[in-house]
Structure formats: C-alpha cells, structure tokens
Design a protein around this motif. Structure first.
Motif, mmCIF file in Angstrom:
data_model
loop_
_atom_site.group_PDB
_atom_site.id
_atom_site.type_symbol
_atom_site.label_atom_id
_atom_site.label_comp_id
_atom_site.label_asym_id
_atom_site.label_seq_id
_atom_site.Cartn_x
_atom_site.Cartn_y
_atom_site.Cartn_z
ATOM 1 N N MET A 278 3.383 2.556 -11.265
ATOM 2 C CA MET A 278 2.888 1.605 -10.162
ATOM 3 C C MET A 278 3.578 1.165 -8.999
ATOM 4 N N LEU A 279 4.872 0.642 -9.448
ATOM 5 C CA LEU A 279 5.797 0.421 -8.295
ATOM 6 C C LEU A 279 6.016 1.532 -7.142
ATOM 7 N N VAL A 280 6.675 2.614 -7.842
ATOM 8 C CA VAL A 280 7.121 3.774 -6.989
ATOM 9 C C VAL A 280 5.769 4.422 -6.281
ATOM 10 N N GLY A 281 4.780 4.390 -6.921
ATOM 11 C CA GLY A 281 3.424 4.738 -6.237
ATOM 12 C C GLY A 281 3.070 4.211 -4.915
ATOM 13 N N MET A 282 3.216 2.975 -5.105
ATOM 14 C CA MET A 282 2.752 2.045 -3.994
ATOM 15 C C MET A 282 3.871 2.224 -2.740
ATOM 16 N N VAL A 283 5.009 2.112 -3.299
ATOM 17 C CA VAL A 283 6.095 2.455 -1.995
ATOM 18 C C VAL A 283 6.072 3.878 -1.571
ATOM 19 N N ALA A 284 5.864 4.717 -2.255
ATOM 20 C CA ALA A 284 5.412 6.286 -1.956
ATOM 21 C C ALA A 284 4.297 6.154 -0.865
ATOM 22 N N GLN A 285 3.152 5.507 -1.219
ATOM 23 C CA GLN A 285 1.972 5.521 -0.407
ATOM 24 C C GLN A 285 2.445 5.199 0.964
ATOM 25 N N VAL A 286 3.283 3.896 0.954
ATOM 26 C CA VAL A 286 3.381 3.307 2.317
ATOM 27 C C VAL A 286 4.327 4.458 3.142
ATOM 28 N N ILE A 287 5.276 5.025 2.569
ATOM 29 C CA ILE A 287 6.244 5.863 2.995
ATOM 30 C C ILE A 287 5.368 6.871 3.831
ATOM 31 N N GLN A 288 4.420 7.457 3.049
ATOM 32 C CA GLN A 288 3.824 8.610 3.418
ATOM 33 C C GLN A 288 2.766 8.339 4.564
ATOM 34 N N PHE A 289 2.138 7.168 4.473
ATOM 35 C CA PHE A 289 1.487 6.745 5.796
ATOM 36 C C PHE A 289 2.405 6.502 6.884
ATOM 37 N N VAL A 290 3.469 6.011 6.813
ATOM 38 C CA VAL A 290 4.448 5.798 7.894
ATOM 39 C C VAL A 290 4.891 7.087 8.518
ATOM 40 N N ILE A 291 5.050 8.322 7.636
ATOM 41 C CA ILE A 291 5.607 9.504 8.026
ATOM 42 C C ILE A 291 4.443 10.147 8.887
ATOM 43 N N MET A 292 3.249 9.977 8.323
ATOM 44 C CA MET A 292 2.002 10.519 8.979
ATOM 45 C C MET A 292 1.673 9.766 10.294
ATOM 46 N N LEU A 293 1.949 8.457 10.365
ATOM 47 C CA LEU A 293 1.559 7.693 11.511
ATOM 48 C C LEU A 293 2.645 7.971 12.651
ATOM 49 N N GLY A 294 4.049 8.060 12.289
ATOM 50 C CA GLY A 294 4.827 8.488 13.275
ATOM 51 C C GLY A 294 4.540 10.092 13.703
#
Length: 317
Positions: free
Chosen positions: A137-153
């Motif tokens: 759960m912890l790693v998944g939430m952080v991974a989702q944020v990272i993926q969103f930031v990458i796509m946003l960039g």
C-alpha cells in the motif's frame, strides 16, 4: 534496577547482570576492585572501586597473585574507594570504538545486539502477508504519485486532461513510458533493499508486524543482497504465486526468493540478547491487517456479483 557489565582479565565483556549478581561475583573473587565495570548512566567504564558504597561492597575478597600461591593466608588490604590509580582509568574516547571496554551499544539506542544461536521463531506465511500488504500500500501510493508527476512533466495538464491525446509514438512518449515503469521499479527495489539492510533489518510493514529479514546464519544482509531479494520476490510472483506459498510449507518457512538469496524471515527478537521476547502468535497488527484485507476482498466480490446481477437483469449482453 540498573544492569551491570564488567570486563575480565582477558578483556571479555560479561553482562548484563543485576547488582546482586555482581556483588556475589565480587565476594567469590571473580571480580576485584580493579575490574572495569559499566552501567546505564555512565559515559565510560570505571573501576569497581568507584562503586564500593553504591554496591555495598563492605569487604573485598582476598586477591591471591600466582607468585604468592604458597601463602594462601595472606590477603592484601583493599585500596580505599577514593584512591583510583591512573592505570585503572577507562580507555580514551577515541579508542572506545575498538576497545572491549567500550560501553554496550544499547546505551546509544535500542537496537538489539546480534547473538548467534538460541531459539529462532520463523515468520509464517500470514505474518509475511500482512507485512507485504502494508508495504504494498505504501509503495503503491508513492509509485502512483511518481508516475503522475512523470506524465505531467512530459505532457502537461492539457495532455492529461482531455485537451488532446498524448502521442506515445514520439520519442518523448517512449521515454515517458520507460520512466513510468522503471522509476517505480527502481524505487521499490531501493525501498526493500535499503530497509532490509538497515539496522532494523525490516521494511515499515515488517516493523509493524514484528519480523525481520536475516541471512540463514542470523546476520544482517547487505544492500546488494536486499535489492537482489526484491527481484527474486518478483520472480516468486511470476510462478503463479507458488513461490510465495512455499513459505507456508518449507521447513524454515522460506519462500522461493528466500532460497535464492539465502535469507530467512524471523521474529524481530531472534538472534538477539532476548530471544525469549519472540512471539509465536500472529500478533494484533497481523490480525487487524488480515481482517481488513479480508473485509475488503469480500466487499469487492459482493460488488462484482451485484454488478453482474444488475447487468443481467437489464438485459445486457
């Protein structure tokens, strides 16, 4: 009551022990007034003579030197408590890290000291499952944020919000796709590798459950082995989860990735000074996590059944 340590003539440390035990050793002649001792609250080791009044050492035993063994009736007088020769002084702070007289590590923190042997309680399948649910759960939430930031960039708000369809055929799109998958993968490998190689030898999930990862001899694993164990964990998931289920049936409760990397998952007090503190039961955290997960799974199944029923009743094909 304070726990005491002392260093013998061979520079071997003994303890912890209560004050009464140290008094008895003094009366038996196992320790003398020149013996260096230590307890909580002391910044360095001191001769036992400094604590004559505190420990109630009213009379010192006869100290018989080897050369005087022919006269066993002679006992040299005990030196006064306030007179401590310079030769009895504890080592300098710079040498403390390499000296057998260095204060026990427990005074600097609450980390248990590695002790080989003794009883070892293996962490079973359900404890490991509960720990991974927390970590996932912890790693998944952080991974989702990272993926969103990458796509946003790469695409900005317009590309993600419906103002236009992102073009994944371009070089930028391909790089973005690679990063979206590789960055979370690398982050997960570092998370598990670094935490398993830390002083706690456990991820946040394992800390909550009360288990840790060790080598098969009980020692701490390296960062490299921890990262390799994570990729072995991925391999276990590719075996239709049979690699995970092996932890429920193997002799030392090892999963496939444990066997590959020569590791064990044990109670957090295994291979420490206090093996008697190990827990054979699941524990409160494990029961709560598994119960919540079970309720969630039942809810999802019921929603799926309800959706299928609604679709069938409306004539959906």
């Amino acid at each position: 009551m304070s726990e005491w340590y002392y260093a013998d003539a061979a520079q071997q440390r003994h303890g912890p022990m209560p004050a009464d035990d140290l008094q008895q050793r003094f009366q038996r002649g196992e320790v003398g007034l020149t013996t260096l001792v230590w307890r909580d609250g002391l910044s360095e080791w001191h001769p036992l003579a400094d604590f004559v009044d505190e420990l109630g050492l009213t009379q010192a035993p006869a100290a018989i030197a080897p050369s005087d063994a022919v006269d066993a009736t002679y006992a040299p007088p005990a030196p006064p408590a306030q007179a401590v020769p310079a030769a009895w002084a504890a080592p300098e702070p710079d040498a403390a890290a390499h000296s057998p007289y260095a204060a026990p590590a427990a005074t600097l923190g609450d980390e248990p000291r590695f002790v080989a042997g003794g009883e070892v309680v293996q962490a079973g399948f359900w404890k490991r499952t509960a720990a991974y649910l927390i970590d996932g759960m912890l790693v998944g939430m952080v991974a989702q944020v990272i993926q969103f930031v990458i796509m946003l960039g790469f695409f900005g708000f317009s590309g993600l919000g419906g103002g236009g369809t992102p073009d994944f055929a371009t070089a930028g799109g391909i790089v973005m796709l690679v990063l979206v998958y590789l960055v979370p993968l690398g982050m997960s490998a570092l998370y598990f590798g670094l935490f398993h190689a830390s002083s706690k030898q456990a991820t946040l999930g394992k800390m909550a459950v009360g288990i840790k990862v060790v080598r098969t001899d009980g020692s701490r694993i390296s960062v490299g082995r921890g990262i390799g164990r994570y990729f072995g964990f991925l391999l276990s998931s590719l075996t239709i989860f049979i690699g995970f289920l092996m932890a429920a049936f193997t002799e030392r409760k090892q999963a496939l990735h444990d066997m590959i990397c020569d590791t064990l998952v044990v109670d957090k007090w295994a291979y420490t000074d206090h093996p008697e503190w190990q827990q054979h039961k699941l524990g409160t955290v494990t029961v709560v996590i598994l119960s919540l997960f079970g309720v969630l799974m039942v809810g999802i199944v019921l929603l799926v059944i309800l959706a299928i029923g609604l679709a069938a009743s409306s004539g959906w094909h």
